[in-house]
Each structure stands twice: as C-alpha cells, then as structure tokens.
Design a protein around this motif. Structure first.
Motif, PDB file in Angstrom:
ATOM      1  N   THR A 171      37.497  -3.457  80.698  1.00 24.29           N
ATOM      2  CA  THR A 171      36.677  -4.042  79.639  1.00 24.29           C
ATOM      3  C   THR A 171      36.471  -3.086  78.474  1.00 24.29           C
ATOM      4  O   THR A 171      36.491  -1.864  78.636  1.00 24.29           O
ATOM      5  N   PRO A 172      36.231  -3.637  77.271  1.00 25.87           N
ATOM      6  CA  PRO A 172      35.925  -2.802  76.108  1.00 25.87           C
ATOM      7  C   PRO A 172      34.500  -2.253  76.198  1.00 25.87           C
ATOM      8  O   PRO A 172      33.688  -2.726  77.008  1.00 25.87           O
ATOM      9  N   LYS A 173      34.182  -1.315  75.341  1.00 28.52           N
ATOM     10  CA  LYS A 173      32.883  -0.651  75.437  1.00 28.52           C
ATOM     11  C   LYS A 173      31.710  -1.544  75.040  1.00 28.52           C
ATOM     12  O   LYS A 173      30.553  -1.227  75.339  1.00 28.52           O
ATOM     13  N   TRP A 174      32.007  -2.699  74.370  1.00 31.37           N
ATOM     14  CA  TRP A 174      30.883  -3.554  74.015  1.00 31.37           C
ATOM     15  C   TRP A 174      30.194  -4.161  75.234  1.00 31.37           C
ATOM     16  O   TRP A 174      29.098  -4.711  75.113  1.00 31.37           O
ATOM     17  N   LEU A 176      28.750  -2.574  77.331  1.00 27.92           N
ATOM     18  CA  LEU A 176      27.586  -1.712  77.567  1.00 27.92           C
ATOM     19  C   LEU A 176      26.455  -2.008  76.593  1.00 27.92           C
ATOM     20  O   LEU A 176      25.396  -1.363  76.630  1.00 27.92           O
ATOM     21  N   THR A 177      26.644  -2.987  75.700  1.00 28.41           N
ATOM     22  CA  THR A 177      25.606  -3.384  74.752  1.00 28.41           C
ATOM     23  C   THR A 177      24.472  -4.087  75.488  1.00 28.41           C
ATOM     24  O   THR A 177      24.703  -4.918  76.361  1.00 28.41           O
ATOM     25  N   THR A 214      22.724  -4.961  80.207  1.00 26.95           N
ATOM     26  CA  THR A 214      23.980  -4.937  79.456  1.00 26.95           C
ATOM     27  C   THR A 214      24.859  -6.115  79.901  1.00 26.95           C
ATOM     28  O   THR A 214      24.615  -6.739  80.938  1.00 26.95           O
ATOM     29  N   LYS A 216      27.766  -5.803  81.019  1.00 21.32           N
ATOM     30  CA  LYS A 216      28.363  -5.360  82.281  1.00 21.32           C
ATOM     31  C   LYS A 216      27.431  -5.683  83.445  1.00 21.32           C
ATOM     32  O   LYS A 216      27.868  -6.191  84.486  1.00 21.32           O
ATOM     33  N   THR A 234      35.470   0.419  82.229  1.00 21.14           N
ATOM     34  CA  THR A 234      35.232   0.341  80.783  1.00 21.14           C
ATOM     35  C   THR A 234      36.054   1.396  80.057  1.00 21.14           C
ATOM     36  O   THR A 234      36.066   2.566  80.444  1.00 21.14           O
ATOM     37  N   PRO A 236      37.200   2.926  76.001  1.00 27.09           N
ATOM     38  CA  PRO A 236      36.620   2.984  74.656  1.00 27.09           C
ATOM     39  C   PRO A 236      37.534   2.502  73.532  1.00 27.09           C
ATOM     40  O   PRO A 236      37.109   2.424  72.391  1.00 27.09           O
ATOM     41  N   SER A 243      40.111  -7.607  72.212  1.00 25.63           N
ATOM     42  CA  SER A 243      39.024  -8.165  73.019  1.00 25.63           C
ATOM     43  C   SER A 243      38.948  -9.679  72.866  1.00 25.63           C
ATOM     44  O   SER A 243      38.703 -10.407  73.825  1.00 25.63           O
ATOM     45  N   LYS A 266      28.906  -6.754  69.955  1.00 23.29           N
ATOM     46  CA  LYS A 266      28.783  -5.330  69.640  1.00 23.29           C
ATOM     47  C   LYS A 266      27.369  -4.992  69.170  1.00 23.29           C
ATOM     48  O   LYS A 266      27.033  -3.820  68.997  1.00 23.29           O
TER      49      LYS A 266
END
Length: 475
Positions: A171-174, A176-177, A214, A216, A234, A236, A243, A266
């Motif tokens: 998964t992309p880092k978003w 973790l938003t 988040t 996630k 995840t 970066p 995505s 994001k």
C-alpha cells in the motif's frame, strides 16, 4: 413539515427518506431523472417527485413553494476529474435561487471535514459550496462528516473489496493518514435531529464516530472483525496515479472516483470538536460495531441503498429516458424465444440475474468480458447488484444499468455501461402466451462497431442460447 430532499437517489438520501416518512413529514424528492427512481410502489405513493437538474437554467415556475426544510445532499465528485468543483459551485448557486423562491426556512447541508490546512481539491470544493450556501436567504446548518461506514457505502465497499480479495497488500503511504469514520445510522440521526433547532442555525459542526484511526487500521480492524488474515506492507513511493489504478482494478470504484478518492485520502479527516454530539445527546457507534451492523443488513438482504446504484458508478451522460426507446433502425439483433411452463418462476429467475447468481450460462465468458472492460477503463463486473432478488429502475447490475424493471408486465430492460464501439440493450420479456423473449440489440458506431459485433457472434451463439434455456428451466 414540508421537506425538500435533494440527492434523493443518492446513498445518504435513500437512507434518510424512510426516516422522514416514518415521522409523518411531507417529502418532495428532487431527482434529475424520474426514470431512475429506485423506490418501490409504497414509497412512491407517499412522496412528491420534482424532476430538476440544478446544473441547468433555473425554472422557478416549476418549483414547489413553502418549504420548511431543504436537505442539500448533492455532490459531483465522480462526474469529472477536472471540473467537478465548478459543477458543485454552480449547483449551489442555482439551489440558492430556488430556495429563496420556495421560501425555505432551513437548509441542512452534508459536507466533509475540512480541518487539515492542506485540503484536497474535493474538500476545497465542499468548503466553497458551504460559503455559497451561507450566502443564501434560509438559515443554514452544515454537518461535516468524514468516512461514512454502512452497508452499500463507497468507503465500506472499497475496504471490503480490498480486504477480502487481497490477503497481502502493498500500500501507499496515504494508508497511514488519520480519519474519523462515522456510521451511516449516526449521520442520518444528526440530519434529523438538527431540524428546526435555532441553536443550530447558521452553524457548522464536525460529526464523527468515537474512533480516530488510520486507513491501515480501518482495514486491519475490518479483517479482524471478519476473521480474515491480512498483511499490509506500506511503501513510500507509490504515486497518486498508481494508487488510483490500484483502487480501480482491485475494487468496484470508477477510475474518476478513484482519482478523487486518492487525492482526498492524503488529507487528515478528524473532528475538531464534539459540540453537536453533546448538544443532541448522540452516542456514536464505534467503527467495529458499524461493520457488524453493515453485515447484519447484508446477510438479511436489507441493504436500502448502495453507492453503486447512483450515477457515481455510471458512465451515463444522459438521463435514462434517452435510452429507454430501443432504436429500430441501424441495429444488429440477437433474438431468442422459448415457451415456458412456469412463468412466475422464470420471472423470478430474470429478476435474480447477475451479481453472485451470475448469468446462468458461460459465467467464465462474462467474467472475461468484465475483465477486458475493466482493462479499458469500463465498470467491469465488480459492481454486482444491491439486492439478490429485487430490481428497480436505475439500479446497477454488473456492467449493465436497469432502464426498466416492470415486474407486473414481466419486462426487464438493461442498457450496457461497458466500453463498446456502440450502444447495447438486453431485454427479457414474457408475453401473454407464456413465451420468454430474450433480445440483445446493438447499435454500432462506424465500421469498428460492426466488426465488434461479428467478432462476438461465436460467443453470442453459446452465451445467449445457453442463457435463455437456463432461465426457462432453473428452479
């Protein structure tokens, strides 16, 4: 009270309507196209329908008068990746003109949480609409929600698709938003409880559930609740475009919606205060409990509304009424007929087609066609259907849209939303002699359209022959 409900065909609108009717209100439902009203006969007998497009020129002479409360539930996020904010602003300005003429006393607007300083274009648009509505004459109450969780909601269905189809995710880092999901039941409760409250006039409130988590964690909690094994890695460097493709190919969302969703994901969506929760005495439902409640509805086949049935998931540019008359000239047809012994059972077979039930014959060929459609930017087969046995005008049905579901007259008419070099209809009808007619109609566009039809003839021969026989004999 006399209530105007915009977005009556949308996910939230269709959840709110039964509650308003149960309270004895007179409800006027605003829809762009009467042909795609997804209501049963009982509901239709209890409401007034106003066909209006707030993007078009204002026609005050056709509007109702003396409205106590108007719900503004109109959004255009999936209509375009470039101009949805312009469309939403125009819609709000036109709504203000109507509301002034209709003498609306209170407008209730469901918006999104906009507390992060780096807002997405989607959330900037919601903020702009709020400012426009504040410029109108009626008193305004704004409810700002984040992720809405419930059976059939876009967020719930996307998470469901991801968790149940991908045991391992990169998964992309978003993811973790942080976000603050809210149950659809709580959203509806807030929308109802702020009616006629002077302490809520010309006020904006954040509304959210009790959990700040988040994306996630949302997926992990879903997997835990459903007893699914899930591993999430995840990274970066996954770009927003990549995505968007990831969401589009794995889930049932459209590509336009995927782009706007990724852009919004994001941004942190967390409430700043709980004033309204305390004011109204609402105890919000937890995220895990909202998942459990959603599956109770799904397992009982009681899903009232789904985002897939709205035009969010559609590629329609016109109203359904533009397609309901099947053209007679310049078309290619595949016509099949068969005498049936049990017309009522056959009718139920027709009304159960698609989704988990499949297409009765050659399902692997339908799935292959759906995969090809998804590859070329179409809707694919993943939308399924909202209810396993009921169909209404405007419902999505895999890569079809229901144009007409006329059960008393034993006729179902579908229009293809898959990528095609032309336009396609599929009709099922049982006549007065208990003969089932199955008619596939294709209006090709140019020579490529005709080539497509003739290339598909071998598949049509097997699929359509097998399908009508199975429909006619299945119990």
């Amino acid at each position: 009270m006399r209530i105007l409900l915009t977005g009556a065909n949308g996910y939230v609108g269709r959840r709110l309507l039964p509650e308003l009717l149960a309270q004895g209100h007179e409800v006027i439902c605003c829809v762009r196209d009467k042909m795609r009203l997804g209501f049963d006969a009982k509901v239709l007998s209890m409401v007034t329908i106003w066909e209006v497009d707030f993007l078009k020129e204002v026609r005050l002479d056709e509007s109702p008068r003396d409205i106590d409360i108007a719900y503004f539930l109109i959004h255009s996020m999936s209509s375009s990746t470039h101009t949805f904010d312009i469309m939403e602003a125009k819609t709000a300005r036109n709504f203000n003109k109507y509301s002034a003429y209709m003498k609306v006393k209170q407008v209730i607007y469901l918006s999104g949480i906009v507390n992060d300083p780096n807002l997405s274009r989607h959330m900037l648009s919601r903020n702009s609409v709020e400012k426009i509505l504040y410029g109108g004459i009626p008193d305004l109450t704004v409810l700002k929600a984040g992720i809405i969780v419930g059976s059939g909601s876009s967020s719930f269905e996307i998470i469901r698709d991801l968790c149940e189809k991908l045991p391992v995710m990169i998964t992309p880092k978003w993811v973790l938003t942080k976000t603050q999901p809210i149950a659809i039941r709580d959203v509806v409760q807030y929308l109802i409880d702020v009616q006629n409250r002077t302490d809520c006039f010309n006020q904006s409130f954040d509304i959210g559930g009790p959990n700040v988590i988040t994306y996630k964690q949302m997926m992990q909690l879903y997997a835990k609740t459903r007893n699914i094994k899930l591993a999430i890695v995840t990274i970066p460097f996954m770009t927003p475009k990549l995505s968007s493709y990831w969401l589009y190919f794995v889930t049932s969302t459209s590509y336009k919606l995927a782009i706007n969703l990724v852009d919004s994901m994001k941004v942190e969506v967390v409430c700043k205060d709980n004033r309204l929760q305390q004011l109204l005495g609402i105890k919000p439902i937890s995220y895990v409990d909202s998942i459990k409640l959603a599956f109770q509805k799904i397992e009982q086949n009681l899903v009232i509304s789904s985002w897939k049935d709205s035009l969010v998931s559609s590629r329609f540019k016109n109203n359904l009424s533009h397609y309901i008359q099947i053209p007679k000239f310049g078309c290619l047809k595949d016509t099949k007929s068969i005498k049936v012994d049990n017309p009522e059972q056959v009718l139920q077979n027709i009304w159960s087609i698609g989704g988990a039930k499949g297409w009765y014959y050659g399902n692997w060929m339908w799935q292959l066609r759906g995969s090809m459609d998804k590859l070329f930017g179409g809707v694919g087969l993943r939308r399924g259907r909202t209810n396993p046995s009921d169909l209404y005008n405007g419902d999505s049905l895999d890569f079809w849209r229901v144009l007409l579901a006329d059960k008393p007259n034993k006729r179902l008419l579908l229009f293809a939303e898959m990528r095609l070099p032309g336009e396609a209809w599929l009709e099922f009808r049982i006549d007065e002699n208990d003969v089932l007619h199955q008619i596939a109609t294709f209006r090709p566009k140019g020579i490529f359209g005709r080539l497509y039809w003739y290339c598909m003839l071998p598949f049509h021969f097997f699929i359509f022959n097998g399908m009508i026989k199975k429909i006619a004999t299945s119990n």
